[in-house]
Design a protein around this motif. Structure first.
Motif, PDB file in Angstrom:
ATOM      1  N   VAL A   1     -26.500 -49.113 -18.294  1.00  0.00           N
ATOM      2  CA  VAL A   1     -26.478 -47.720 -18.746  1.00  0.00           C
ATOM      3  C   VAL A   1     -26.836 -47.675 -20.221  1.00  0.00           C
ATOM      4  O   VAL A   1     -26.150 -48.265 -21.062  1.00  0.00           O
ATOM      5  CB  VAL A   1     -25.104 -47.055 -18.521  1.00  0.00           C
ATOM      6  N   ASP A   2     -27.924 -46.971 -20.526  1.00  0.00           N
ATOM      7  CA  ASP A   2     -28.366 -46.788 -21.904  1.00  0.00           C
ATOM      8  C   ASP A   2     -27.734 -45.511 -22.470  1.00  0.00           C
ATOM      9  O   ASP A   2     -27.356 -44.607 -21.723  1.00  0.00           O
ATOM     10  CB  ASP A   2     -29.895 -46.684 -21.929  1.00  0.00           C
ATOM     11  N   GLU A   3     -27.633 -45.429 -23.794  1.00  0.00           N
ATOM     12  CA  GLU A   3     -27.057 -44.246 -24.470  1.00  0.00           C
ATOM     13  C   GLU A   3     -25.701 -43.880 -23.867  1.00  0.00           C
ATOM     14  O   GLU A   3     -25.409 -42.716 -23.576  1.00  0.00           O
ATOM     15  CB  GLU A   3     -28.025 -43.053 -24.385  1.00  0.00           C
ATOM     16  N   TYR A   4     -24.855 -44.877 -23.723  1.00  0.00           N
ATOM     17  CA  TYR A   4     -23.581 -44.683 -23.017  1.00  0.00           C
ATOM     18  C   TYR A   4     -22.651 -43.720 -23.746  1.00  0.00           C
ATOM     19  O   TYR A   4     -21.735 -43.157 -23.146  1.00  0.00           O
ATOM     20  CB  TYR A   4     -22.904 -46.044 -22.832  1.00  0.00           C
ATOM     21  N   GLN A   5     -22.886 -43.504 -25.045  1.00  0.00           N
ATOM     22  CA  GLN A   5     -22.033 -42.561 -25.782  1.00  0.00           C
ATOM     23  C   GLN A   5     -22.234 -41.128 -25.310  1.00  0.00           C
ATOM     24  O   GLN A   5     -21.412 -40.252 -25.600  1.00  0.00           O
ATOM     25  CB  GLN A   5     -22.290 -42.646 -27.290  1.00  0.00           C
ATOM     26  N   ASP A   6     -23.326 -40.861 -24.587  1.00  0.00           N
ATOM     27  CA  ASP A   6     -23.635 -39.501 -24.145  1.00  0.00           C
ATOM     28  C   ASP A   6     -23.262 -39.243 -22.691  1.00  0.00           C
ATOM     29  O   ASP A   6     -23.632 -38.207 -22.124  1.00  0.00           O
ATOM     30  CB  ASP A   6     -25.138 -39.218 -24.335  1.00  0.00           C
ATOM     31  N   VAL A   7     -22.527 -40.154 -22.071  1.00  0.00           N
ATOM     32  CA  VAL A   7     -22.114 -39.973 -20.680  1.00  0.00           C
ATOM     33  C   VAL A   7     -21.074 -38.856 -20.577  1.00  0.00           C
ATOM     34  O   VAL A   7     -20.180 -38.732 -21.416  1.00  0.00           O
ATOM     35  CB  VAL A   7     -21.545 -41.299 -20.119  1.00  0.00           C
TER      36      VAL A   7
ATOM     37  N   THR B   1     -23.176 -39.728 -31.337  1.00  0.00           N
ATOM     38  CA  THR B   1     -22.752 -38.717 -30.371  1.00  0.00           C
ATOM     39  C   THR B   1     -22.992 -37.335 -30.966  1.00  0.00           C
ATOM     40  O   THR B   1     -22.328 -36.928 -31.905  1.00  0.00           O
ATOM     41  CB  THR B   1     -21.247 -38.879 -30.051  1.00  0.00           C
ATOM     42  N   ILE B   2     -23.962 -36.596 -30.395  1.00  0.00           N
ATOM     43  CA  ILE B   2     -24.293 -35.273 -30.938  1.00  0.00           C
ATOM     44  C   ILE B   2     -24.409 -34.218 -29.842  1.00  0.00           C
ATOM     45  O   ILE B   2     -24.902 -33.119 -30.086  1.00  0.00           O
ATOM     46  CB  ILE B   2     -25.601 -35.318 -31.764  1.00  0.00           C
ATOM     47  N   TYR B   3     -23.948 -34.559 -28.634  1.00  0.00           N
ATOM     48  CA  TYR B   3     -24.089 -33.620 -27.520  1.00  0.00           C
ATOM     49  C   TYR B   3     -22.744 -33.268 -26.882  1.00  0.00           C
ATOM     50  O   TYR B   3     -22.681 -32.971 -25.696  1.00  0.00           O
ATOM     51  CB  TYR B   3     -25.015 -34.202 -26.442  1.00  0.00           C
ATOM     52  N   SER B   4     -21.666 -33.279 -27.650  1.00  0.00           N
ATOM     53  CA  SER B   4     -20.358 -32.996 -27.063  1.00  0.00           C
ATOM     54  C   SER B   4     -20.287 -31.581 -26.498  1.00  0.00           C
ATOM     55  O   SER B   4     -19.509 -31.315 -25.579  1.00  0.00           O
ATOM     56  CB  SER B   4     -19.246 -33.211 -28.095  1.00  0.00           C
TER      57      SER B   4
ATOM     58  N   ALA C   1     -20.685 -34.225 -23.035  1.00  0.00           N
ATOM     59  CA  ALA C   1     -20.791 -35.657 -23.322  1.00  0.00           C
ATOM     60  C   ALA C   1     -19.577 -36.122 -24.111  1.00  0.00           C
ATOM     61  O   ALA C   1     -19.067 -35.403 -24.968  1.00  0.00           O
ATOM     62  CB  ALA C   1     -22.075 -35.948 -24.095  1.00  0.00           C
ATOM     63  N   SER C   2     -19.121 -37.332 -23.812  1.00  0.00           N
ATOM     64  CA  SER C   2     -17.942 -37.859 -24.493  1.00  0.00           C
ATOM     65  C   SER C   2     -18.129 -39.339 -24.800  1.00  0.00           C
ATOM     66  O   SER C   2     -18.476 -40.119 -23.905  1.00  0.00           O
ATOM     67  CB  SER C   2     -16.695 -37.683 -23.620  1.00  0.00           C
ATOM     68  N   PRO C   3     -17.886 -39.741 -26.057  1.00  0.00           N
ATOM     69  CA  PRO C   3     -17.975 -41.166 -26.392  1.00  0.00           C
ATOM     70  C   PRO C   3     -16.746 -41.949 -25.946  1.00  0.00           C
ATOM     71  O   PRO C   3     -16.690 -43.159 -26.149  1.00  0.00           O
ATOM     72  CB  PRO C   3     -18.087 -41.149 -27.915  1.00  0.00           C
TER      73      PRO C   3
ATOM     74  N   ARG D   1     -11.445 -41.289 -34.872  1.00  0.00           N
ATOM     75  CA  ARG D   1     -11.532 -42.487 -34.041  1.00  0.00           C
ATOM     76  C   ARG D   1     -12.965 -42.981 -33.891  1.00  0.00           C
ATOM     77  O   ARG D   1     -13.241 -44.181 -33.925  1.00  0.00           O
ATOM     78  CB  ARG D   1     -10.948 -42.201 -32.653  1.00  0.00           C
ATOM     79  N   ILE D   2     -13.915 -42.051 -33.716  1.00  0.00           N
ATOM     80  CA  ILE D   2     -15.312 -42.447 -33.549  1.00  0.00           C
ATOM     81  C   ILE D   2     -15.789 -43.208 -34.773  1.00  0.00           C
ATOM     82  O   ILE D   2     -16.485 -44.224 -34.663  1.00  0.00           O
ATOM     83  CB  ILE D   2     -16.191 -41.206 -33.304  1.00  0.00           C
ATOM     84  N   ALA D   3     -15.384 -42.735 -35.958  1.00  0.00           N
ATOM     85  CA  ALA D   3     -15.824 -43.377 -37.199  1.00  0.00           C
ATOM     86  C   ALA D   3     -15.355 -44.819 -37.281  1.00  0.00           C
ATOM     87  O   ALA D   3     -15.997 -45.654 -37.928  1.00  0.00           O
ATOM     88  CB  ALA D   3     -15.320 -42.587 -38.399  1.00  0.00           C
ATOM     89  N   GLY D   4     -14.252 -45.138 -36.605  1.00  0.00           N
ATOM     90  CA  GLY D   4     -13.730 -46.501 -36.637  1.00  0.00           C
ATOM     91  C   GLY D   4     -14.647 -47.515 -35.990  1.00  0.00           C
ATOM     92  O   GLY D   4     -14.482 -48.721 -36.192  1.00  0.00           O
ATOM     93  N   THR D   5     -15.627 -47.050 -35.204  1.00  0.00           N
ATOM     94  CA  THR D   5     -16.560 -47.971 -34.545  1.00  0.00           C
ATOM     95  C   THR D   5     -17.893 -48.040 -35.279  1.00  0.00           C
ATOM     96  O   THR D   5     -18.855 -48.588 -34.746  1.00  0.00           O
ATOM     97  CB  THR D   5     -16.818 -47.521 -33.097  1.00  0.00           C
TER      98      THR D   5
END
Length: 714
Positions: A236-242, A269-272, A276-278, A320-324
């Motif tokens: 799965v590519d671009e998994y942050q947008d699943v 992640t720009i499509y919440s 979409a959820s990271p 939390r996202i920033a931590g990655t």
């Protein structure tokens, strides 16, 4: 019985040729769960295609047992092309590389007779007419923007696995902004689902393809057994947008297996807003504790100077996202430093950007390798006009040119009808501007920005037309309506999309996944990036999550540039107008002290966030660091002691006011502002104005009523 794996045509070791150590580690990772955290420009497509080829050539899996999914047909096509280049393109040796929806459609067509029998179905050509019919039944407007906003809510709901009856609770829980009362939206959603069940069979939309595919695999053992025997390995590519719905399908595909490779970057992640959820990427190692995790941080796309700025932009992120976050390391030779520019107004900004583009083209940079990126589509008009005047070819990506958009054509038609009136006054200068405003008001031109993505897009386009009128009348005082319409027609005529390749104009969302030699990030002012609806009156943040997504949009924009990068903003919309704007808060600390933009800001009395004094708690005196505490005027842990009876009265007033204005209660005032009023009990306009979340517009609109409520209590 499993068919024997064909003898590899390429030795496994050669699959690692040309890969950096981290890419090679991802390729060599054992069969099983693998998470590749891949920053922008780090070669993720190369990595995953080589991993697939390595697994096949090493005999772990047959090529036709691999299913690779991504989010766009273009990306899926790129995967297939890369795999063919690695020898995985023959009829019996082909990896399935598809979008989620294309994969589900193929599977559903095959399994439908087994699970439903002979019940006919067909893929819905377009949702718009059915949503419009459902909206009409629910008593909601059926304008294009209204239906589009309702359609967006239905798509978000289905992507988030939210049923119609659960929609009101879901949006309340997630503090989601809705275009209409949630119960009404839920009624439209329910009506839409009912209308898809026709006497001639079922109509399925793209989300239904995923829902039915998941249900088939979850509810029919034979279907699941056959599918899982067919596909053994998933990528799965671009998994942050699943979305939750796509994750449900992926879980159904996997069953109890774990042969899964995912690739993504939570900080892109720009499509919440689509659902979409990271979280699935962030929780991957928790779900699969034995997973191999590889970080790709070597950036082969951008110069070290561009990479450094990108790292600074995302380095300021919180949550939390920033931590990655990944610390990108530029691999290209040095290039020019990114530049920053401040302009008096948007026309001046557009003119200067086009001059800079002309200089680059003159130095040999192809026009097709230059992009102008902006936050909202309505910003394109100034750049379309400036490029057309400079005779530089361009193309608008992800949308039509400004004057070709339906809402703009409708607005121009309304102005023509106004011009045909017998009682039309001889309006020129400011009177012409007022006439245009009046003609566009029925189309959605309001004093304040509306709720709803599509409604905001229409509103922004109408505002842009008014601003263009102001600009033209400033240069030609005797311009009348007929002259204005001729000017609009001339501009529309000059802006037919070119047949040749040219400069790309695109929104930041439309630019995701693309790259250019030179990128101009324009309109970087507070209220545009970050967008106004994540800011309250006076710039107070109303959504920390929304603010961070806006920051990630800027990060995505910066990482589109290979070599040349300029970031700019304007202090005013129109030439000669007031200059109330300030540069985006995301640029604070990034603009070099000796840059012309920094010097201009200081000379003009600009504010630097590094020297601005933070508000303090009225109880303990400590600095307040988040928006809700700032509005309350105290730390969350300090006692506030609100007048509960006053707060209840204020909430009753807000509910009644929302019904009167046909908006959601939070669009009137937030509960935090009401709590601050109940705690501080202001008795006059001066005291009321000190509450940060109550800006000048709402103070003027509601101030007297709020003070009357407080005075009745005290």
């Amino acid at each position: 019985m499993m068919e024997p794996v064909p003898a590899p045509t390429t030795p496994p070791a050669s699959r690692l040729d040309g890969l950096d150590p981290e890419q090679a580690a991802a390729v060599r990772a054992p069969r099983g769960p693998v998470c590749v955290l891949a920053g922008a420009g780090t070669g993720k497509t190369r990595t995953i295609t080589h991993r697939i080829a390595h697994l096949v050539s090493a005999g772990h899996v047959r090529a036709d047992q691999v299913l690779a999914v991504t989010f766009t047909a273009r990306a899926a096509g790129e995967l297939r092309n890369r795999l063919r280049g690695l020898g995985l393109g023959g009829e019996a040796n082909t990896v399935q590389a598809r979008t989620f929806h294309a994969a589900a459609l193929r599977q559903l067509k095959y399994f439908w007779p087994q699970i439903v029998g002979d019940v006919p179905w067909r893929l819905l050509d377009g949702k718009f007419p059915i949503v419009a019919q459902a909206a009409s039944r629910a008593g909601l407007p059926t304008t294009t923007e209204s239906v589009r906003d309702l359609l967006s809510e239905i798509e978000w709901s289905k992507a988030s696995l939210v049923a119609p009856e659960d929609y009101p609770a879901a949006v309340a829980r997630q503090h989601r902004e809705t275009p209409y009362d949630p119960q009404k939206v839920a009624a439209v959603y329910s009506g839409y689902e009912e209308l898809k069940q026709t006497p001639d069979g079922l109509l399925l939309d793209f989300d239904d393809l995923l829902l039915h595919t998941a249900a088939a695999l979850e509810g029919y053992a034979g279907v699941a057994e056959e599918f899982r025997g067919r596909y053994r390995c998933f990528v799965v590519d671009e998994y942050q947008d699943v979305t939750p719905l796509q994750q449900r399908v992926l879980d159904a595909w996997l069953g109890d297996r774990d042969d899964l490779t995912v690739v993504g970057d939570a900080n892109q992640t720009i499509y919440s807003f689509t659902g979409a959820s990271p979280s699935f990427l962030l929780d991957f190692s928790r779900r699969f504790p034995e997973a191999a995790v590889v970080r790709l941080e070597r950036d082969y796309r951008s110069t070290p100077q561009v990479v450094s700025l990108a790292n600074q932009v995302i380095g300021a992120a919180r949550g939390r996202i920033a931590g990655t976050r990944l610390q990108l390391i530029g691999q290209r030779p040095d290039g020019p430093e990114p530049t920053f520019a401040e302009y008096d107004d948007e026309p001046a900004e557009a003119a200067a950007v086009v001059k800079a583009i002309a200089r680059l083209v003159g130095k040999g940079v192809p026009a097709a390798e230059i992009a102008v990126l902006y936050r909202i589509n309505a910003q394109s008009e100034a750049y379309e006009q400036a490029l057309a005047q400079a005779e530089i070819p361009y193309q608008v990506r992800g949308g039509e040119g400004f004057f070709q958009r339906a809402e703009v054509r409708q607005a121009v038609q309304a102005l023509r009808k106004t011009g045909n009136r017998d009682d039309l006054p001889d309006a020129r200068g400011p009177e012409l501007v007022s006439l245009v405003r009046a003609a566009l008001a029925p189309l959605g031109l309001t004093a304040t920005e509306p709720i709803g993505v599509q409604a905001r897009e229409r509103w922004a386009a109408l505002v842009a037309l008014v601003q263009l009128t102001e600009e033209l009348t400033a240069h030609e005082e005797e311009l009348d309506l007929s002259g204005l319409l001729r000017e609009f027609a001339a501009r529309a005529e000059s802006k037919h999309p070119p047949t040749v390749q040219g400069v790309t104009l695109a929104s930041l969302h439309a630019a995701k996944g693309l790259e250019w030699d030179a990128v101009f990030l324009v309109g970087l002012a507070d209220g545009t990036l970050p967008i106004q609806h994540v800011l309250g009156e006076g710039g107070t943040v109303t959504s920390e999550a929304g603010l961070e997504e806006e920051r990630r949009l800027l990060y995505v924009g910066v990482t589109r540039a290979r070599e040349h990068l300029q970031l700019s903003w304007a202090l005013s919309r129109t030439a000669g107008g007031r200059r109330p704007r300030r540069r985006s808060r995301f640029l604070n600390g990034l603009v070099p002290e000796d840059s012309p933009a920094s010097l201009i800001a200081r000379t003009a009395g600009g504010h630097d966030s590094r020297t601005r004094k933070l508000p303090s708690c009225r109880v303990c005196g400590r600095s307040l660091l988040n928006s809700s505490d700032t509005v309350l005027g105290r730390c969350a842990g300090c006692p506030g002691e609100p007048d509960t009876e006053l707060l209840s009265t204020l909430q009753d007033w807000r509910r009644a006011k929302a019904e009167e204005l046909a908006v959601k209660p939070f669009a009137v005032l937030s509960i935090t502002v009401l709590t601050a009023i109940a705690e501080q009990t202001p008795r006059d306009q001066r005291a009321l104005a000190k509450i940060p979340g109550l800006g000048p517009h709402k103070l003027q609109r509601f101030g007297d009523e709020l003070l009357a409520i407080v005075r009745r209590r005290y």
